[in-house]
Design a protein around this motif. Structure first.
Motif, PDB file in Angstrom:
ATOM      1  N   GLN A  29       0.829  -1.203   0.000  1.00 23.09           N
ATOM      2  CA  GLN A  29       0.000   0.000   0.000  1.00 23.09           C
ATOM      3  C   GLN A  29       0.864   1.254   0.000  1.00 23.09           C
ATOM      4  N   THR A  30       1.929   1.236   0.789  1.00 22.05           N
ATOM      5  CA  THR A  30       2.826   2.391   0.832  1.00 22.05           C
ATOM      6  C   THR A  30       3.493   2.603  -0.516  1.00 22.05           C
ATOM      7  N   LEU A  31       3.888   1.511  -1.159  1.00 21.14           N
ATOM      8  CA  LEU A  31       4.472   1.609  -2.497  1.00 21.14           C
ATOM      9  C   LEU A  31       3.505   2.298  -3.452  1.00 21.14           C
ATOM     10  N   GLY A  32       2.228   1.883  -3.403  1.00 20.14           N
ATOM     11  CA  GLY A  32       1.222   2.522  -4.244  1.00 20.14           C
ATOM     12  C   GLY A  32       0.999   3.970  -3.880  1.00 20.14           C
ATOM     13  N   ASN A  33       1.014   4.267  -2.588  1.00 23.51           N
ATOM     14  CA  ASN A  33       0.811   5.647  -2.136  1.00 23.51           C
ATOM     15  C   ASN A  33       1.945   6.563  -2.593  1.00 23.51           C
ATOM     16  N   VAL A  34       3.179   6.047  -2.568  1.00 19.36           N
ATOM     17  CA  VAL A  34       4.321   6.836  -3.046  1.00 19.36           C
ATOM     18  C   VAL A  34       4.151   7.139  -4.531  1.00 19.36           C
ATOM     19  N   VAL A  35       3.741   6.133  -5.300  1.00 15.83           N
ATOM     20  CA  VAL A  35       3.573   6.313  -6.744  1.00 15.83           C
ATOM     21  C   VAL A  35       2.514   7.364  -7.045  1.00 15.83           C
ATOM     22  N   VAL A  36       1.332   7.264  -6.401  1.00 14.17           N
ATOM     23  CA  VAL A  36       0.262   8.213  -6.711  1.00 14.17           C
ATOM     24  C   VAL A  36       0.552   9.594  -6.136  1.00 14.17           C
ATOM     25  N   SER A  37       1.477   9.680  -5.171  1.00 13.44           N
ATOM     26  CA  SER A  37       1.858  10.985  -4.643  1.00 13.44           C
ATOM     27  C   SER A  37       2.811  11.715  -5.579  1.00 13.44           C
ATOM     28  N   ILE A  38       3.528  10.960  -6.410  1.00 14.35           N
ATOM     29  CA  ILE A  38       4.552  11.551  -7.262  1.00 14.35           C
ATOM     30  C   ILE A  38       4.088  11.697  -8.703  1.00 14.35           C
ATOM     31  N   VAL A  39       3.529  10.633  -9.269  1.00 16.97           N
ATOM     32  CA  VAL A  39       3.201  10.632 -10.691  1.00 16.97           C
ATOM     33  C   VAL A  39       1.981  11.518 -10.950  1.00 16.97           C
ATOM     34  N   GLY A  40       2.126  12.480 -11.840  1.00 16.26           N
ATOM     35  CA  GLY A  40       1.024  13.378 -12.178  1.00 16.26           C
ATOM     36  C   GLY A  40       1.130  13.874 -13.597  1.00 16.26           C
ATOM     37  N   LEU A 247      10.443   3.204  -0.368  1.00 20.30           N
ATOM     38  CA  LEU A 247      10.573   4.477  -1.079  1.00 20.30           C
ATOM     39  C   LEU A 247      11.603   4.365  -2.198  1.00 20.30           C
ATOM     40  N   SER A 248      12.725   3.722  -1.928  1.00 16.88           N
ATOM     41  CA  SER A 248      13.770   3.571  -2.944  1.00 16.88           C
ATOM     42  C   SER A 248      13.262   2.756  -4.126  1.00 16.88           C
ATOM     43  N   GLN A 249      12.539   1.669  -3.850  1.00 20.19           N
ATOM     44  CA  GLN A 249      11.990   0.850  -4.928  1.00 20.19           C
ATOM     45  C   GLN A 249      11.010   1.648  -5.781  1.00 20.19           C
ATOM     46  N   ALA A 250      10.146   2.422  -5.126  1.00 16.80           N
ATOM     47  CA  ALA A 250       9.144   3.201  -5.857  1.00 16.80           C
ATOM     48  C   ALA A 250       9.799   4.247  -6.746  1.00 16.80           C
ATOM     49  N   VAL A 251      10.759   4.991  -6.193  1.00 11.99           N
ATOM     50  CA  VAL A 251      11.398   6.064  -6.957  1.00 11.99           C
ATOM     51  C   VAL A 251      12.201   5.496  -8.124  1.00 11.99           C
ATOM     52  N   MET A 252      12.921   4.408  -7.901  1.00 10.95           N
ATOM     53  CA  MET A 252      13.686   3.808  -8.987  1.00 10.95           C
ATOM     54  C   MET A 252      12.775   3.310 -10.105  1.00 10.95           C
ATOM     55  N   GLY A 253      11.655   2.724  -9.735  1.00 10.89           N
ATOM     56  CA  GLY A 253      10.691   2.297 -10.744  1.00 10.89           C
ATOM     57  C   GLY A 253      10.128   3.462 -11.528  1.00 10.89           C
ATOM     58  N   ILE A 254       9.842   4.568 -10.833  1.00  3.83           N
ATOM     59  CA  ILE A 254       9.307   5.765 -11.493  1.00  3.83           C
ATOM     60  C   ILE A 254      10.340   6.358 -12.440  1.00  3.83           C
ATOM     61  N   ILE A 255      11.617   6.353 -12.037  1.00  2.00           N
ATOM     62  CA  ILE A 255      12.678   6.865 -12.905  1.00  2.00           C
ATOM     63  C   ILE A 255      12.699   6.092 -14.230  1.00  2.00           C
ATOM     64  N   VAL A 256      12.604   4.775 -14.148  1.00  2.78           N
ATOM     65  CA  VAL A 256      12.626   3.941 -15.357  1.00  2.78           C
ATOM     66  C   VAL A 256      11.427   4.258 -16.252  1.00  2.78           C
ATOM     67  N   VAL A 257      10.235   4.359 -15.649  1.00  2.00           N
ATOM     68  CA  VAL A 257       9.023   4.660 -16.424  1.00  2.00           C
ATOM     69  C   VAL A 257       9.124   6.033 -17.070  1.00  2.00           C
ATOM     70  N   TYR A 258       9.556   7.027 -16.301  1.00  2.00           N
ATOM     71  CA  TYR A 258       9.702   8.384 -16.835  1.00  2.00           C
ATOM     72  C   TYR A 258      10.670   8.413 -18.022  1.00  2.00           C
ATOM     73  N   ALA A 259      11.825   7.765 -17.866  1.00  2.00           N
ATOM     74  CA  ALA A 259      12.832   7.784 -18.923  1.00  2.00           C
ATOM     75  C   ALA A 259      12.313   7.088 -20.177  1.00  2.00           C
ATOM     76  N   CYS A 260      11.679   5.940 -20.009  1.00  2.00           N
ATOM     77  CA  CYS A 260      11.142   5.210 -21.168  1.00  2.00           C
ATOM     78  C   CYS A 260      10.056   6.018 -21.871  1.00  2.00           C
ATOM     79  N   PHE A 261       9.188   6.648 -21.111  1.00  2.00           N
ATOM     80  CA  PHE A 261       8.106   7.433 -21.702  1.00  2.00           C
ATOM     81  C   PHE A 261       8.660   8.645 -22.445  1.00  2.00           C
ATOM     82  N   GLY A 262       9.622   9.326 -21.822  1.00  2.08           N
ATOM     83  CA  GLY A 262      10.219  10.487 -22.477  1.00  2.08           C
ATOM     84  C   GLY A 262      10.928  10.114 -23.760  1.00  2.08           C
ATOM     85  N   VAL A 263      11.687   9.017 -23.738  1.00  5.63           N
ATOM     86  CA  VAL A 263      12.410   8.573 -24.929  1.00  5.63           C
ATOM     87  C   VAL A 263      11.446   8.172 -26.037  1.00  5.63           C
TER      88      VAL A 263
END
Length: 421
Positions: A29-40, A247-263
């Protein structure tokens, strides 16, 4: 959405420090909460940032912004643990907010300054919502009115009406709907990207020069803007000792998604990439449906973004002597005054949004100024004051490095904005 990031409201702690659920949030749940708190919505501006910097430089910028944000998030947790040790209590029993850390370091001025940064950051995210919705509605119904026209004719009346809803639980389903629409928009963009990519790296720049990097870093910093939710997310967790790993797992996953989407976005559209990637989608029913769904969801999530702003302003009103006296002497004055403040704030942000010339430049400006101060400068200052005496020399040097970087980056953002005008 998150307090500063444009995502759905996460599972927050109650006054007793426990989450809205029995025993607090699980790791998942915390992992999901971190994701929805950051991704917008900021993520939909990343392909444009990659087109400005080049796809390799853009990827490095996103990775650097994500890692720097993660490091500074963990600094706040270190500060909370140090204060718990000084109070000879178990860390799991101590609950601090970002404003509390400011007050511990600099008293009332520190709290006020921290809350001002959070307030400005929330306002910046709210304006981005309005700009995003106005631009997308204009792309669908372009012949009827300008983006500013949509903001004033449609969004402003709706947001004034929604500002009278004071319960976040009433609006939380729309926050979740907004995240679903964000995912659908990203999926549709990637699907369309893959269809358009023939020779993916032909005529696509890898690096557009050193001076393009700050722009991309600013956009990326805005995309990681849920920073001030860190301690609230940690307090909501049942096993708080595992928060750093989650938190580290969530942020690292978001970094990968962001980079792939941007590319993917940049490789598909190249120099034609627009500052809101959904504007590159074709004018067909499926694209229009995603855009309209995203706009509706964000319109109903806008009051969630405004909630901290209204809360701070109303608290100031209630604590002022003249307002207390007026409320006591005039029947209904308190209700009228508080709701009038909500209407005025929404109207002010609508006016600001109508003057924003470009979504991408605006997002980069907010990310490189307010977000830099909130995410890099304040955490390192708090960490050096609260934990500094027990840190090694290397750790202090690292903190000072982040502090200087945040100040220089914020200064550059302000200079670049004013010099370009």
């Amino acid at each position: 959405m998150g307090e500063t990031g444009g995502a759905a409201a996460p599972l927050l702690p109650r006054e007793d420090g426990k989450a809205h659920g029995r025993g607090g949030a699980t790791c998942a749940q915390t992992l999901g909460n971190v994701v929805v708190s950051i991704v917008g919505t900021g993520v939909l501006g990343l392909p444009y940032a990659f087109s400005a910097a080049g796809w390799v430089a853009g990827s490095l910028g996103v990775a650097a912004a994500g890692c720097a944000t993660l490091y500074c998030m963990l600094l706040l947790v270190d500060c909370r643990d140090k204060l718990a040790e000084e109070e000879t209590e178990e860390p799991c029993h101590v609950h601090y907010t970002y404003g509390d850390l400011g007050e511990k370091c600099f008293g009332t001025i520190g709290r006020s300054l921290t809350e001002i940064f959070i307030l400005v950051s929330q306002a910046g995210g709210s304006v981005a919502y309005l700009v995003f919705i106005g631009e997308n509605l204009h792309s669908i119904f372009g012949q009827s009115m300008s983006p500013a026209g949509f903001i004033f004719a449609i969004l402003l009346p709706v947001q004034i009406a929604l500002s009278f809803i004071r319960s976040l639980s009433t609006l939380s389903p729309f926050s979740i709907f907004a995240d679903i629409c964000n995912v659908l928009a990203m999926a549709m963009v990637i699907r369309k990207d893959l269809q358009l990519i023939d020779h993916p790296f032909a005529n696509r720049n890898t690096f557009n020069g050193v001076w393009a990097i700050p722009f991309t870093f600013g956009v990326a910093a805005f995309c990681f803007e849920g920073f001030s939710m860190t301690l609230a997310l940690e307090s909501s967790m049942a096993e708080r000792r595992k928060f750093r790993l989650v938190l580290s797992q969530a942020v690292m996953g978001i970094i990968v998604v962001y980079a792939c989407f941007g590319v993917c976005g940049y490789l598909a559209y190249g120099e034609a990439t627009k500052d809101i990637i959904t504007l590159n989608l074709p004018n067909n029913w499926s694209s229009a449906a995603v855009k309209v769904g995203l706009c509706i969801a964000l319109a109903f999530t806008f009051p969630v973004m405004m909630h901290p702003i209204h809360e701070i302003i109303e608290t100031r009103f209630r604590s002022s002597g003249w307002f207390q006296k007026l409320s006591h002497n005039v029947h209904g004055a308190e209700w009228l005054g508080l709701h009038s403040s909500r209407i005025v704030m929404v109207a002010i942000l609508a006016v600001v949004a109508s003057f924003i010339p470009a979504f991408g430049s605006y997002v980069s400006f907010v990310g490189s100024t307010v977000c830099a101060l909130l995410s890099f400068v304040l955490p390192t200052i708090f960490h050096l004051i609260i934990v500094g005496s027990s840190m090694s020399l290397c750790r202090r040097v690292l903190d000072y490095g982040f502090l200087i970087f945040g100040l220089v980056f914020a200064g550059y953002g302000l200079f670049n904005t004013f010099s370009s005008h």
